[in-house]
Write a protein that holds these residues in place. Sequence first.
Motif, mmCIF file in Angstrom:
data_model
loop_
_atom_site.group_PDB
_atom_site.id
_atom_site.type_symbol
_atom_site.label_atom_id
_atom_site.label_comp_id
_atom_site.label_asym_id
_atom_site.label_seq_id
_atom_site.Cartn_x
_atom_site.Cartn_y
_atom_site.Cartn_z
ATOM 1 N N ILE A 169 21.637 12.039 -2.467
ATOM 2 C CA ILE A 169 20.914 10.814 -2.779
ATOM 3 C C ILE A 169 19.479 11.026 -2.307
ATOM 4 O O ILE A 169 19.247 11.464 -1.192
ATOM 5 C CB ILE A 169 21.576 9.566 -2.135
ATOM 6 C CG1 ILE A 169 20.823 8.288 -2.467
ATOM 7 C CG2 ILE A 169 21.702 9.703 -0.643
ATOM 8 C CD1 ILE A 169 21.023 7.803 -3.860
ATOM 9 N N CYS A 170 18.536 10.759 -3.201
ATOM 10 C CA CYS A 170 17.111 10.889 -2.886
ATOM 11 C C CYS A 170 16.477 9.517 -3.048
ATOM 12 O O CYS A 170 16.613 8.889 -4.108
ATOM 13 C CB CYS A 170 16.441 11.894 -3.820
ATOM 14 S SG CYS A 170 14.661 12.028 -3.569
ATOM 15 N N LEU A 171 15.817 9.050 -1.998
ATOM 16 C CA LEU A 171 15.129 7.768 -2.050
ATOM 17 C C LEU A 171 13.627 8.001 -1.947
ATOM 18 O O LEU A 171 13.181 8.803 -1.136
ATOM 19 C CB LEU A 171 15.588 6.857 -0.907
ATOM 20 C CG LEU A 171 17.053 6.459 -1.032
ATOM 21 C CD1 LEU A 171 17.887 7.253 -0.074
ATOM 22 C CD2 LEU A 171 17.207 4.990 -0.814
ATOM 23 N N GLU A 172 12.895 7.301 -2.792
ATOM 24 C CA GLU A 172 11.441 7.343 -2.768
ATOM 25 C C GLU A 172 10.949 5.920 -2.561
ATOM 26 O O GLU A 172 11.462 4.989 -3.189
ATOM 27 C CB GLU A 172 10.888 7.881 -4.093
ATOM 28 C CG GLU A 172 11.350 9.285 -4.416
ATOM 29 C CD GLU A 172 10.915 9.737 -5.804
ATOM 30 O OE1 GLU A 172 10.194 8.989 -6.499
ATOM 31 O OE2 GLU A 172 11.318 10.841 -6.194
ATOM 32 N N ALA A 173 9.959 5.744 -1.688
ATOM 33 C CA ALA A 173 9.431 4.415 -1.406
ATOM 34 C C ALA A 173 7.928 4.491 -1.187
ATOM 35 O O ALA A 173 7.431 5.478 -0.638
ATOM 36 C CB ALA A 173 10.102 3.834 -0.164
ATOM 37 N N PHE A 174 7.218 3.446 -1.618
ATOM 38 C CA PHE A 174 5.790 3.335 -1.335
ATOM 39 C C PHE A 174 5.354 1.882 -1.471
ATOM 40 O O PHE A 174 5.993 1.091 -2.167
ATOM 41 C CB PHE A 174 4.942 4.252 -2.231
ATOM 42 C CG PHE A 174 5.070 3.994 -3.705
ATOM 43 C CD1 PHE A 174 4.205 3.112 -4.351
ATOM 44 C CD2 PHE A 174 6.032 4.644 -4.457
ATOM 45 C CE1 PHE A 174 4.311 2.875 -5.708
ATOM 46 C CE2 PHE A 174 6.145 4.424 -5.816
ATOM 47 C CZ PHE A 174 5.275 3.537 -6.449
ATOM 48 N N VAL A 175 4.264 1.538 -0.801
ATOM 49 C CA VAL A 175 3.718 0.185 -0.839
ATOM 50 C C VAL A 175 3.016 -0.007 -2.177
ATOM 51 O O VAL A 175 2.192 0.813 -2.582
ATOM 52 C CB VAL A 175 2.751 -0.059 0.336
ATOM 53 C CG1 VAL A 175 2.070 -1.422 0.211
ATOM 54 C CG2 VAL A 175 3.490 0.052 1.661
ATOM 55 N N THR A 176 3.354 -1.108 -2.871
ATOM 56 C CA THR A 176 2.795 -1.388 -4.189
ATOM 57 C C THR A 176 1.791 -2.533 -4.170
ATOM 58 O O THR A 176 0.972 -2.653 -5.086
ATOM 59 C CB THR A 176 3.912 -1.760 -5.177
ATOM 60 O OG1 THR A 176 4.604 -2.909 -4.677
ATOM 61 C CG2 THR A 176 4.876 -0.614 -5.375
ATOM 62 N N TYR A 177 1.890 -3.408 -3.152
ATOM 63 C CA TYR A 177 1.065 -4.622 -3.140
ATOM 64 C C TYR A 177 1.026 -5.151 -1.712
ATOM 65 O O TYR A 177 2.008 -4.998 -0.968
ATOM 66 C CB TYR A 177 1.697 -5.667 -4.069
ATOM 67 C CG TYR A 177 0.878 -6.899 -4.311
ATOM 68 C CD1 TYR A 177 -0.205 -6.876 -5.189
ATOM 69 C CD2 TYR A 177 1.192 -8.103 -3.696
ATOM 70 C CE1 TYR A 177 -0.954 -8.014 -5.442
ATOM 71 C CE2 TYR A 177 0.449 -9.246 -3.940
ATOM 72 C CZ TYR A 177 -0.625 -9.205 -4.811
ATOM 73 O OH TYR A 177 -1.358 -10.331 -5.059
ATOM 74 N N THR A 178 -0.084 -5.757 -1.358
ATOM 75 C CA THR A 178 -0.185 -6.367 -0.034
ATOM 76 C C THR A 178 -0.753 -7.768 -0.152
ATOM 77 O O THR A 178 -1.497 -8.091 -1.089
ATOM 78 C CB THR A 178 -1.100 -5.553 0.907
ATOM 79 O OG1 THR A 178 -2.396 -5.444 0.317
ATOM 80 C CG2 THR A 178 -0.524 -4.171 1.161
ATOM 81 N N ARG A 179 -0.371 -8.568 0.820
ATOM 82 C CA ARG A 179 -1.001 -9.876 1.024
ATOM 83 C C ARG A 179 -1.626 -9.792 2.410
ATOM 84 O O ARG A 179 -1.921 -8.704 2.882
ATOM 85 C CB ARG A 179 0.040 -10.965 0.877
ATOM 86 C CG ARG A 179 0.599 -10.929 -0.571
ATOM 87 C CD ARG A 179 1.445 -12.062 -0.913
ATOM 88 N NE ARG A 179 0.627 -13.269 -1.071
ATOM 89 C CZ ARG A 179 1.052 -14.363 -1.634
ATOM 90 N NH1 ARG A 179 2.268 -14.421 -2.093
ATOM 91 N NH2 ARG A 179 0.289 -15.416 -1.743
ATOM 92 N N THR A 180 -1.787 -10.884 3.093
ATOM 93 C CA THR A 180 -2.468 -10.843 4.394
ATOM 94 C C THR A 180 -1.691 -10.023 5.417
ATOM 95 O O THR A 180 -2.236 -9.118 6.048
ATOM 96 C CB THR A 180 -2.701 -12.268 4.925
ATOM 97 O OG1 THR A 180 -3.413 -13.004 3.932
ATOM 98 C CG2 THR A 180 -3.509 -12.238 6.207
#
Length: 173
Positions: free
Chosen positions: A73-84
């Motif tokens: 199992i390979c998981l990829e994650a990254f931040v796509t959007y931010t608020r405060t």
Amino acid sequence: MEDKRCVDSLVIKNSHVLPSDTNNHGTLFGGRLMAYMDDVAAIAATRHARRNVVTASTDSVDFLHPIYQGHAICLEAFVTYTRTTSMEVFVKAITEDLLTGERHICATAFLTMVAVDENSKPVSVPCVKPETEEEIWLHEGAPRRAQQRKERRDESKEFSKRFGTEFPWHRKG
């Protein structure tokens, strides 16, 4: 605070699916996959904010393809959007038959993580700067997903208020 690229928060985690990870069907426990997703989302958010983070929500996780014992199992994650103080993190899970090389996307999800200080109080995070076509597409859809999360959270609060901590048939009076 300087903006950060999506790729700066990228996390890739691979795991071998062992017998202790599987259910009676020989496939990965759904809860185990969700724990993996939460783990990589937390790492991506921490990498983006350079702060401790807590999970605020997990959007629905649809299990699209089984993950069998003996596969990877390979998981990829990254931040796509931010608020405060919050960050939306996209997580994609891919299963691979290590003997044939056949790969399938088995799940995707968005998790919302909040950066916190040493007193567990929310703190500001840098903005995210999408660069690729896919990152821009995810970023542009984030306000709609955030509104859906708010509506879902409001509904959850109503459930909580209506049902309280006891089962309805156990209420006294």
